[in-house]
Design an enzyme around this catalytic site. Structure first.
Site, short mmCIF file in Angstrom:
data_model
loop_
_atom_site.label_atom_id
_atom_site.label_comp_id
_atom_site.label_asym_id
_atom_site.label_seq_id
_atom_site.Cartn_x
_atom_site.Cartn_y
_atom_site.Cartn_z
CD GLU A 1 17.44 22.64 -2.91
OE1 GLU A 1 17.48 21.40 -2.83
OE2 GLU A 1 16.44 23.24 -3.34
CD1 TRP B 1 13.86 22.32 -0.07
CD2 TRP B 1 12.46 20.68 0.56
NE1 TRP B 1 12.64 22.54 -0.66
CE2 TRP B 1 11.76 21.55 -0.29
CE3 TRP B 1 11.80 19.57 1.09
CZ2 TRP B 1 10.42 21.37 -0.63
CZ3 TRP B 1 10.46 19.38 0.76
CH2 TRP B 1 9.79 20.26 -0.09
CD1 TRP C 1 2.41 0.26 -5.56
CD2 TRP C 1 2.69 1.82 -7.13
NE1 TRP C 1 2.51 1.46 -4.92
CE2 TRP C 1 2.68 2.45 -5.86
CE3 TRP C 1 2.84 2.61 -8.26
CZ2 TRP C 1 2.82 3.82 -5.70
CZ3 TRP C 1 2.99 3.98 -8.10
CH2 TRP C 1 2.97 4.57 -6.84
CG ASN D 1 19.63 18.28 -6.83
OD1 ASN D 1 20.15 17.19 -6.60
ND2 ASN D 1 19.95 19.37 -6.15
CD1 TRP E 1 5.67 4.94 -3.55
CD2 TRP E 1 7.60 4.97 -2.42
NE1 TRP E 1 5.38 4.74 -2.22
CE2 TRP E 1 6.54 4.77 -1.50
CE3 TRP E 1 8.90 5.04 -1.93
CZ2 TRP E 1 6.74 4.60 -0.13
CZ3 TRP E 1 9.12 4.88 -0.57
CH2 TRP E 1 8.06 4.66 0.32
CD1 TRP F 1 13.68 7.89 -4.39
CD2 TRP F 1 12.15 7.37 -5.92
NE1 TRP F 1 14.35 7.56 -5.54
CE2 TRP F 1 13.44 7.24 -6.50
CE3 TRP F 1 11.03 7.10 -6.70
CZ2 TRP F 1 13.62 6.85 -7.82
CZ3 TRP F 1 11.21 6.71 -8.02
CH2 TRP F 1 12.49 6.59 -8.57
#
Length: 435
Positions: A257, A260, A289, A324, A342, A365
């Site tokens: 994590e 990341w 969208w 998360n 998004w 996202w």
């Protein structure tokens, strides 16, 4: 005028193990610690009860207590960085300003303007790596290009990382080099236009037993399975080096994590367009969208008729935190089920999350929307019902945040899952010219 070097606190609100502060304190002049409540940022915050501002204020008070004991003082300003540095240049002879790297587009623009201002005074700006373990070009592919897929990046990251990168900066050895002065009052929250919420913040102590069980427990929102240290990493009240050192032998999943986090900051550095509203994969900007017809507001309020989605949004609105696993579910729901851009969700999280960080928020996202590097493929559409069965089987989390979910008063589903999935695949395939 007194001659000083300045340490400019930004995302690093601690005295211990602080790279930029270490280099400042080892320099040839007394170090004046400075923090700026940047009005270019604060003026964009509509909610004047923003708990992040309160968190920063509390961290500054803690810093001030430590500095006053040393006969020094933090100087806290409220204004644009350019105007503040003009004030400081009129008050002090400044040789050098030290600060830590910030990879966000606005931060880079701000540093460029400050550097330009300093040209006429002879001052200079110096920045150091502090908020990540490996940055910029420290982890590259063999051909010298940046990674865009996490797994090979993480392998290279682990190969590159060594004890040097984890070594703490012994700032305390040089605390005597702080500029000596009487305490300078810190402006109150009211002085800078914000309100006191006075709700508790997560502890900055690492629960090692929790980290040991992180792999097994991290996906279940009803239990305390995550460390909730995100806000402390975001504002630097804890050191990433100290956290990595404490956790690396306890859980590889937890360490991943942190990797990341480095990965998304590296992506933002090499591909700054993602921080300016652009899809990492440009073809995803061609997706049509849907126009919002009130569904976005229902998503924001936790009134979609999907209990796991609504629980997540209500937790976020009430606490500034969202688990998360649930972040992935609600993001997938907005982009895939509702086919809403998004960027709407990214902006809402930016407004609400205590631990909001541009690099990670954007990365998350775009992952959910399929438009990012190393993203979920566009045809992966989370089924909220299956996610509930897997990760909240006893409905403990849902009952906490959506107590009325079994009552007639609860919202009807905003969209039917299979119909939404089919619509999503058709629209994405059309935009991406895939079957």
């Amino acid at each position: 005028m007194p001659t000083v070097n300045i340490f400019w606190f930004r995302r690093d609100l601690r005295l211990q193990d602080n790279a930029g502060l270490y280099h400042a304190l080892k320099s040839n002049q007394p170090v004046l610690p400075v923090f700026i409540f940047d009005t270019n940022i604060l003026d964009q915050l509509e909610d004047k009860s923003d708990r992040r501002v309160e968190f920063i204020h509390a961290a500054l008070q803690e810093l001030q207590e430590q500095l006053v004991k040393m006969g020094s003082s933090l100087e806290v300003y409220h204004g644009t960085p350019l105007s503040v540095y003009k004030t400081l240049l009129a008050k002090y002879t400044i040789e050098k300003v030290f600060t830590n790297h910030d990879y966000e587009p606005y931060a880079l623009e701000r540093e460029k303007a400050i550097t330009e201002l300093f040209k006429s005074s002879g001052a200079s700006l110096h920045t150091c790596k502090d908020q990540v373990l490996l940055e910029k070009d420290e982890v590259l592919k063999d051909d010298g290009k940046p990674y865009t897929v996490f797994t090979p990046y993480s392998r290279k990251w682990k190969a590159v990382l060594n004890e040097f990168h984890l070594k703490p900066y012994p700032t305390q050895k040089y605390f005597a080099n702080f500029y000596k002065q009487l305490p300078v009052p810190i402006p109150s929250l009211k002085d800078i236009g914000f309100n006191i919420v006075d709700a508790p913040f997560p502890s900055k102590d690492l629960d090692k037993e929790l980290v040991k069980k992180y792999q097994e427990q991290r996906n279940f929102p009803a239990i305390k399975g995550t460390s909730k240290l995100g806000v402390h990493l975001r504002f630097g009240t804890i050191s990433i080096r100290a956290l990595a050192t404490a956790s690396k032998d306890l859980s590889e999943t937890y360490l991943n994590e942190l990797i990341w986090r480095d990965f998304y900051h590296m992506i933002l550095w090499h591909f700054p367009q993602v921080g300016k509203g652009k899809a990492f994969k440009a073809q995803y900007d061609t997706i049509e969208w849907r126009k919002d017809n009130g569904e976005f507001e229902r998503w924001c309020k936790g009134q979609t008729g999907y209990p796991i989605v609504d629980a997540g949004m209500r937790e976020l609105n009430a606490t500034g935190f969202m688990h998360n696993r649930v972040r992935m579910i609600v993001a997938s729901f907005l982009t895939k089920h509702l086919l809403l851009d998004w960027r709407l969700g990214e902006a809402y999280f930016a407004q609400k999350l205590l631990d909001f960080d541009l690099a990670a928020n954007n990365g998350g996202w775009q992952w959910a929307a399929g438009s990012g590097c190393d993203a979920a493929p566009y045809f992966r559409v989370f089924n909220p019902y299956l996610q509930t069965q897997k990760f909240d089987p006893q409905l403990v989390y849902i009952k906490k945040w959506v107590p009325e979910f079994q009552e007639f008063s609860y919202s009807q589903p905003i969209v039917e899952h299979e119909a939404a999935r089919k619509r999503c695949l058709e629209v994405y395939a059309k935009a991406l010219k895939k079957e």
